[in-house]
Write an enzyme that holds these catalytic residues in place. Structure first.
Site, PDB file in Angstrom:
ATOM      1  N   HIS A 116      24.670  27.575 -18.900  1.00 27.72           N
ATOM      2  CA  HIS A 116      24.979  27.478 -17.475  1.00 27.72           C
ATOM      3  C   HIS A 116      24.951  26.012 -17.082  1.00 27.72           C
ATOM      4  O   HIS A 116      24.104  25.256 -17.561  1.00 27.72           O
ATOM      5  CB  HIS A 116      23.942  28.261 -16.651  1.00 27.72           C
ATOM      6  N   ASP A 176      25.813  36.911 -16.684  1.00 23.37           N
ATOM      7  CA  ASP A 176      26.798  37.802 -17.302  1.00 23.37           C
ATOM      8  C   ASP A 176      26.292  38.510 -18.539  1.00 23.37           C
ATOM      9  O   ASP A 176      26.940  39.440 -19.015  1.00 23.37           O
ATOM     10  CB  ASP A 176      28.060  37.008 -17.670  1.00 23.37           C
TER      11      ASP A 176
HETATM   12  N1  ACO Z   1      27.270  28.867 -26.718  1.00 21.65           N
HETATM   13  C1  ACO Z   1      27.019  27.831 -27.568  1.00 21.65           C
HETATM   14  N2  ACO Z   1      26.840  26.563 -27.167  1.00 21.65           N
HETATM   15  C2  ACO Z   1      26.900  26.322 -25.870  1.00 21.65           C
HETATM   16  C3  ACO Z   1      27.142  27.339 -24.926  1.00 21.65           C
HETATM   17  C4  ACO Z   1      27.321  28.644 -25.397  1.00 21.65           C
HETATM   18  N3  ACO Z   1      27.562  29.660 -24.564  1.00 21.65           N
HETATM   19  N4  ACO Z   1      27.178  26.814 -23.692  1.00 21.65           N
HETATM   20  C5  ACO Z   1      26.949  25.503 -23.851  1.00 21.65           C
HETATM   21  N5  ACO Z   1      26.791  25.202 -25.165  1.00 21.65           N
HETATM   22  C6  ACO Z   1      26.529  23.875 -25.737  1.00 21.65           C
HETATM   23  C7  ACO Z   1      27.832  23.074 -25.802  1.00 21.65           C
HETATM   24  O1  ACO Z   1      28.496  23.276 -27.042  1.00 21.65           O
HETATM   25  C8  ACO Z   1      27.334  21.673 -25.626  1.00 21.65           C
HETATM   26  O2  ACO Z   1      26.789  21.236 -26.850  1.00 21.65           O
HETATM   27  P1  ACO Z   1      26.937  19.669 -27.322  1.00 21.65           P
HETATM   28  O3  ACO Z   1      26.198  18.906 -26.268  1.00 21.65           O
HETATM   29  O4  ACO Z   1      26.297  19.655 -28.650  1.00 21.65           O
HETATM   30  O5  ACO Z   1      28.406  19.411 -27.331  1.00 21.65           O
HETATM   31  C9  ACO Z   1      26.171  21.809 -24.643  1.00 21.65           C
HETATM   32  O6  ACO Z   1      25.690  23.142 -24.834  1.00 21.65           O
HETATM   33  C10 ACO Z   1      26.601  21.630 -23.198  1.00 21.65           C
HETATM   34  O7  ACO Z   1      27.674  22.536 -22.932  1.00 21.65           O
HETATM   35  P2  ACO Z   1      28.858  22.326 -21.913  1.00 21.65           P
HETATM   36  O8  ACO Z   1      30.021  23.180 -22.300  1.00 21.65           O
HETATM   37  O9  ACO Z   1      29.112  20.864 -21.729  1.00 21.65           O
HETATM   38  O10 ACO Z   1      28.197  22.889 -20.605  1.00 21.65           O
HETATM   39  P3  ACO Z   1      28.924  23.152 -19.235  1.00 21.65           P
HETATM   40  O11 ACO Z   1      27.898  22.971 -18.194  1.00 21.65           O
HETATM   41  O12 ACO Z   1      30.181  22.380 -19.121  1.00 21.65           O
HETATM   42  O13 ACO Z   1      29.368  24.678 -19.348  1.00 21.65           O
HETATM   43  C11 ACO Z   1      29.404  27.001 -19.258  1.00 21.65           C
HETATM   44  C12 ACO Z   1      28.707  25.744 -18.764  1.00 21.65           C
HETATM   45  C13 ACO Z   1      30.917  26.909 -18.940  1.00 21.65           C
HETATM   46  C14 ACO Z   1      28.857  28.210 -18.507  1.00 21.65           C
HETATM   47  C15 ACO Z   1      29.165  27.139 -20.778  1.00 21.65           C
HETATM   48  O14 ACO Z   1      27.798  27.259 -21.024  1.00 21.65           O
HETATM   49  C16 ACO Z   1      29.934  28.323 -21.373  1.00 21.65           C
HETATM   50  O15 ACO Z   1      31.123  28.175 -21.696  1.00 21.65           O
HETATM   51  N6  ACO Z   1      29.251  29.504 -21.554  1.00 21.65           N
HETATM   52  C17 ACO Z   1      29.899  30.670 -22.082  1.00 21.65           C
HETATM   53  C18 ACO Z   1      30.740  31.348 -20.989  1.00 21.65           C
HETATM   54  C19 ACO Z   1      29.877  32.056 -19.954  1.00 21.65           C
HETATM   55  O16 ACO Z   1      28.945  32.774 -20.282  1.00 21.65           O
HETATM   56  N7  ACO Z   1      30.239  31.852 -18.665  1.00 21.65           N
HETATM   57  C20 ACO Z   1      29.533  32.470 -17.543  1.00 21.65           C
HETATM   58  C21 ACO Z   1      28.750  31.443 -16.779  1.00 21.65           C
HETATM   59  S1  ACO Z   1      27.840  32.180 -15.450  1.00 21.65           S
HETATM   60  C22 ACO Z   1      28.993  32.477 -14.271  1.00 21.65           C
HETATM   61  O17 ACO Z   1      30.010  31.845 -14.162  1.00 21.65           O
HETATM   62  C23 ACO Z   1      28.787  33.588 -13.341  1.00 21.65           C
END
Ligand code: ACO
Length: 378
Positions: free
Chosen positions: A261, A315
């Protein structure tokens, strides 16, 4: 003008001043108008919470009765909206059907009397009341059935479950569904709320505001993630496969749906409540092997990605709860929208009360003074 640093995704940049909700992502705290989400989930109904979000205070008993009454008697949708929905392709995604139907409401109520509290109240009541009816109507019509008329003797959540299945739901199930709506009702400046506020800032009508937010909520990185969680748990198939599935995803640098998140760096408080609700569902209505897979996945991810602050988000467990209620997977995001309409409307009202149209800037990365090449020479 000073040059600001570009932040992809506007991370950390305030887009508005708001008194609607508050998140502390380090400690896992979520408040609506200062009230803890745990207290609201335990003690309030969704409509009471919607009132709180939109009008800024919990309703008195009389105010609540009046509000519930108004919503109850605006649940029916116009025949022309129903006929329009009938012509939607049954293979279309229910979020697209909802976006089109929400926008179509604006055709009937396009008067933009934004300074008039009665107009605001009407729009709030109409959107809260009709969105569940439109979601249920599309579900039945795409299966070739006629939509079910809302039942005035059922409360908001029981009526929605009834309209979906044509059966009166178990009271525990209806109460759990209502709590799910409360948990999803609002969450500060997320993508769909930002979208709602940008649209609101043009002083268009609230139906267009909600339609644009529905479109934004549909994507897999936002509301669409709960659908993908179920697909993922089915793909994993058994607790024994969790380790190898996770290794494979991490090696390919693929995201695990339902985890991570932008704001929470600990377990999302809504996921904690939803997990308890899932357990109550399974206790009463029977065991689900996907719950065990989910719990093992959560444990394995905490071990591998906990240091990055990757924990379950809202979620992750919501899909398991909805699945147990018999809600089809591609309705999970429309159900999210039914709840989030409350938050979007609160932000609409807040935005128009002190409006300035959104007009951000950009960092231009293109060329200048390019000489024009006639089409024959390209
Ligand atoms: N699985 C594995 N690794 C993850 C995940 C994940 N779900 N989420 C973040 N990371 C890792 C990234 O790879 C990144 O690693 P790095 O620093 O080594 O490159 C680090 O954590 C930061 O991740 P970002 O993608 O930069 O985080 P951001 O804040 O941009 O994204 C998001 C947040 C979009 C929710 C992301 O965590 C994601 O795509 N999750 C999966 C989709 C999801 O569950 N969405 C629902 C969110 S809740 C809602 O909208 C109601």
């Amino acid at each position: 003008m000073s040059v600001c640093e570009f932040k992809p995704g506007l991370e950390g940049i305030p887009a508005a001043q708001s008194s609607i909700s508050f998140v502390n992502g380090q400690e896992g705290i979520l408040e609506y108008r200062g009230l803890r989400i745990e207290d609201l989930a335990e003690n309030s109904t969704f409509l009471e919470t919607a009132y709180l979000l939109i009008w800024g205070k919990l309703p008195t008993k009389d105010e609540l009765i009046e509000f519930e009454h108004e919503v109850r008697y605006h649940r029916r949708i116009k025949y022309r909206i129903r006929d329009m929905m009938k012509s939607f392709p049954e293979s279309g995604h229910p979020m697209d059907a909802l976006q089109a139907s929400a926008a179509a409401l604006g055709l009937f109520y396009s008067r933009r009397d934004l300074d008039n509290p009665a107009y605001i109240r009407d729009a709030v009541v109409r959107l809260l009341a009709t969105i569940p009816t439109m979601v249920a109507a599309f579900q039945l019509m795409r299966k070739g059935n006629d939509p079910v008329r809302p039942r005035d003797d059922l409360d908001y959540s029981a009526n929605f479950l009834y309209m979906l299945s044509e059966r009166e739901p178990d009271p525990l199930m209806a109460r759990i569904f209502d709590v799910c709506l409360t948990l999803h009702a609002e969450h500060t400046m997320n993508a769909s709320t930002f979208s709602a506020r940008v649209t609101a800032s043009t002083l268009t009508d609230p139906y267009a505001v909600v339609a644009s937010a529905v479109g934004t909520l549909g994507g897999p990185l936002h509301g669409g993630a709960n659908e993908e969680v179920i697909g993922m748990l089915e793909e994993i198939g058994s607790v024994e496969n969790v380790g190898s599935y996770l290794e494979d995803r991490l090696q390919r640098k693929a995201k695990i749906m339902g985890f991570g998140h932008r704001v929470y760096k600990v377990k999302d408080p809504r996921a904690t409540i939803l997990q308890k609700l899932a357990e109550q569902m399974f206790d009463k209505f029977g065991y689900d092997k996907y719950y065990d897979i989910a719990v093992e996945l959560e444990r394995a991810i905490a071990e591998k990605l906990g240091h990055k602050g990757i924990y379950p988000n809202v979620d992750f467990y919501s899909g398991l709860v909805y699945r147990k209620m018999g809600i089809p997977t591609d309705l999970f995001t429309p159900v999210f929208a039914i709840a989030r309409v409350a938050g979007w409307l609160a932000h609409w009202k807040e935005q128009i009360a002190e409006n300035r149209i959104f007009r951000p800037t950009q960092v231009y990365t293109g060329h200048h003074d390019v000489s024009y090449t006639p089409v024959e020479q390209r």
